[in-house]
Enzyme design. Structure first.
Site, PDB file in Angstrom:
ATOM      1  N   GLY A 160      36.806  32.142  39.489  1.00  0.00           N
ATOM      2  CA  GLY A 160      36.345  32.366  38.124  1.00  0.00           C
ATOM      3  C   GLY A 160      36.325  33.843  37.774  1.00  0.00           C
ATOM      4  O   GLY A 160      37.055  34.636  38.367  1.00  0.00           O
TER       5      GLY A 160
ATOM      6  N   THR B 221      42.216  31.760  41.462  1.00  0.00           N
ATOM      7  CA  THR B 221      42.034  31.970  42.899  1.00  0.00           C
ATOM      8  C   THR B 221      42.161  30.737  43.780  1.00  0.00           C
ATOM      9  O   THR B 221      41.591  29.689  43.445  1.00  0.00           O
ATOM     10  CB  THR B 221      40.558  32.440  43.111  1.00  0.00           C
ATOM     11  OG1 THR B 221      40.318  33.474  42.211  1.00  0.00           O
ATOM     12  CG2 THR B 221      40.287  32.863  44.510  1.00  0.00           C
TER      13      THR B 221
ATOM     14  N   GLY C  16      35.667  37.267  38.015  1.00  0.00           N
ATOM     15  CA  GLY C  16      35.253  38.037  39.177  1.00  0.00           C
ATOM     16  C   GLY C  16      34.182  39.068  38.887  1.00  0.00           C
ATOM     17  O   GLY C  16      33.343  39.361  39.758  1.00  0.00           O
TER      18      GLY C  16
ATOM     19  N   ARG D 239      42.905  46.655  37.257  1.00  0.00           N
ATOM     20  CA  ARG D 239      41.689  45.837  37.373  1.00  0.00           C
ATOM     21  C   ARG D 239      41.703  45.041  38.694  1.00  0.00           C
ATOM     22  O   ARG D 239      42.711  44.462  39.080  1.00  0.00           O
ATOM     23  CB  ARG D 239      41.603  44.882  36.194  1.00  0.00           C
ATOM     24  CG  ARG D 239      40.385  43.963  36.195  1.00  0.00           C
ATOM     25  CD  ARG D 239      40.682  42.604  36.777  1.00  0.00           C
ATOM     26  NE  ARG D 239      39.549  41.683  36.689  1.00  0.00           N
ATOM     27  CZ  ARG D 239      39.453  40.536  37.331  1.00  0.00           C
ATOM     28  NH1 ARG D 239      40.424  40.139  38.113  1.00  0.00           N
ATOM     29  NH2 ARG D 239      38.408  39.762  37.193  1.00  0.00           N
ATOM     30  N   VAL D 240      40.581  45.031  39.364  1.00  0.00           N
ATOM     31  CA  VAL D 240      40.417  44.231  40.571  1.00  0.00           C
ATOM     32  C   VAL D 240      39.208  43.315  40.367  1.00  0.00           C
ATOM     33  O   VAL D 240      38.168  43.765  39.874  1.00  0.00           O
ATOM     34  CB  VAL D 240      40.186  45.134  41.808  1.00  0.00           C
ATOM     35  CG1 VAL D 240      39.829  44.303  43.032  1.00  0.00           C
ATOM     36  CG2 VAL D 240      41.426  45.978  42.091  1.00  0.00           C
TER      37      VAL D 240
HETATM   38  N1  GLY Z   1      38.232  35.407  40.669  1.00  0.00           N
HETATM   39  C1  GLY Z   1      39.405  36.144  40.557  1.00  0.00           C
HETATM   40  C2  GLY Z   1      39.346  37.284  39.646  1.00  0.00           C
HETATM   41  O1  GLY Z   1      38.399  37.443  38.886  1.00  0.00           O
HETATM   42  O2  GLY Z   1      40.272  38.066  39.680  1.00  0.00           O
END
Ligand code: GLY
Length: 331
Positions: free
Chosen positions: A243, A191, A245, A219-220
């Site tokens: 990191g 990110t 998420g 996946r989000v």
């Molecule tokens: N921090 C970004 C993700 O986990 O997709």
């Protein structure tokens, strides 16, 4: 200007320990962002604000640079794909009036942050996902393109040989610094989170990512989730995260950091408290994953804290241009 030419014009930045650096920078424009590569985004954001531009424009333009950089395999074009080979982007943006926009699982458009801004400005909604987000982007004049570069496709095909799915800590800086991999799992994540305060004292933020490499289709992570990957309250400050998420969503991390700053925590203390929350909720998992928080308050004070060493953040003010190693819970 492409990134290589742009980078060629920038001076080499000192790495400054947070302990050596006085974190009080006073009132005035400032931009902070995640990881070593944040410095390039900061430089673009700064140029925008230097000319009197808004924090919102600064956030978008700075993040755009990272999204265009196909050598960066964690954001935008050239991002590592999901396990089925699709590059899917997540992004969100939030302004000083708590307006916000977000896209999740956006394919074939490089500037996910700009689409998120359009969602904020041109629709009555906050989030658009997948095909709907793509359709909206094209209606707004964004150009469709293939985001899977030969190098990311090669990495994905290599991964398919084992299909082992584990986040790889600090992949952002590993890919940038070309250092040997740190101990930890194999491939993954993430990110650019960027927060800017302009000459008027308005704070805005944005977050953009291709998410965890080789993630499950659909996946989000935290990055496009307002309150998790990013939160701005112009009365208090803003926070962003990087990191794994899933852990950030579980504690609504960026919102937590901002609320702690409202209660009087310094940015670093607030980020540390959010990290401690993750350790408390997931003691075993926290040993092998990375999460980092970065925050700015209304006084222009900034700070960060991560689970693991290896996280860094970049800061640009009128008198400062530095990359700072984040402090961490684990040594
Ligand atoms: N921090 C970004 C993700 O986990 O997709």
């Amino acid at each position: 200007m492409d990134r290589r030419n742009f980078i060629g014009m920038l001076p080499v930045l000192p790495m400054v320990s947070a302990l050596e650096k006085n974190e009080k920078v006073g009132f005035g424009p400032i931009v902070i962002s995640t990881w070593d590569f944040g410095r390039y985004a900061n430089a673009v954001s700064w140029k925008t604000m230097e000319k009197g531009g808004s924090a919102l424009d600064a956030v978008e333009k700075g993040i755009n640079l990272v999204e265009e950089d196909e050598h960066n395999q964690t954001v935008g074009r050239g991002g590592l794909p999901d396990r089925e080979g699709h590059v899917t982007l997540d992004a969100c943006i939030m302004d000083q009036d708590s307006n916000c926009g977000s896209v999740m699982g956006l394919e074939n458009i490089t500037h996910a942050i700009s689409v998120a801004r359009k969602v904020m400005e041109k629709t009555p909604h906050v989030i658009l996902i997948g095909d709907g987000a793509l359709q909206f982007a094209m209606d707004q004049g964004f150009r469709k393109e293939n985001l899977l570069t030969p190098s990311s496709e090669k990495a994905w095909k290599q991964w398919l040989k084992t299909s082992k799915y584990e986040p790889r800590m600090n992949i952002e800086n590993q890919l940038y610094r070309k250092q040997p991999p740190m101990p930890g799992g194999k491939d993954n994540h993430d990110t650019i989170g960027l927060i800017a305060m302009d000459v008027k004292g308005n704070i805005c933020g944005g977050c953009s990512t291709s998410g965890m490499a080789y993630k499950m289709r659909g996946r989000v992570g935290d990055s496009p989730v307002i309150g998790a990957g990013l939160f701005v309250d112009n009365e208090v400050g803003a926070a962003t995260s990087t990191g794994v998420g899933e852990e950030v969503i579980r504690c609504v991390g960026s919102h937590l950091v901002v609320e702690l700053m409202r209660m009087g925590y310094t940015p670093e203390a607030a980020c540390k408290e959010a990290v401690l929350r993750i350790v408390k909720k997931s003691p075993e998992k926290s040993k092998s994953i990375q999460v980092g928080f970065l925050a700015l308050n209304k006084k222009g004070e900034y700070g960060a804290y991560a689970l693991q060493p290896g996280f860094s953040y970049a800061v640009k003010t009128a008198g400062t241009e530095i990359v700072i190693p984040g402090k961490s819970y684990y040594p």
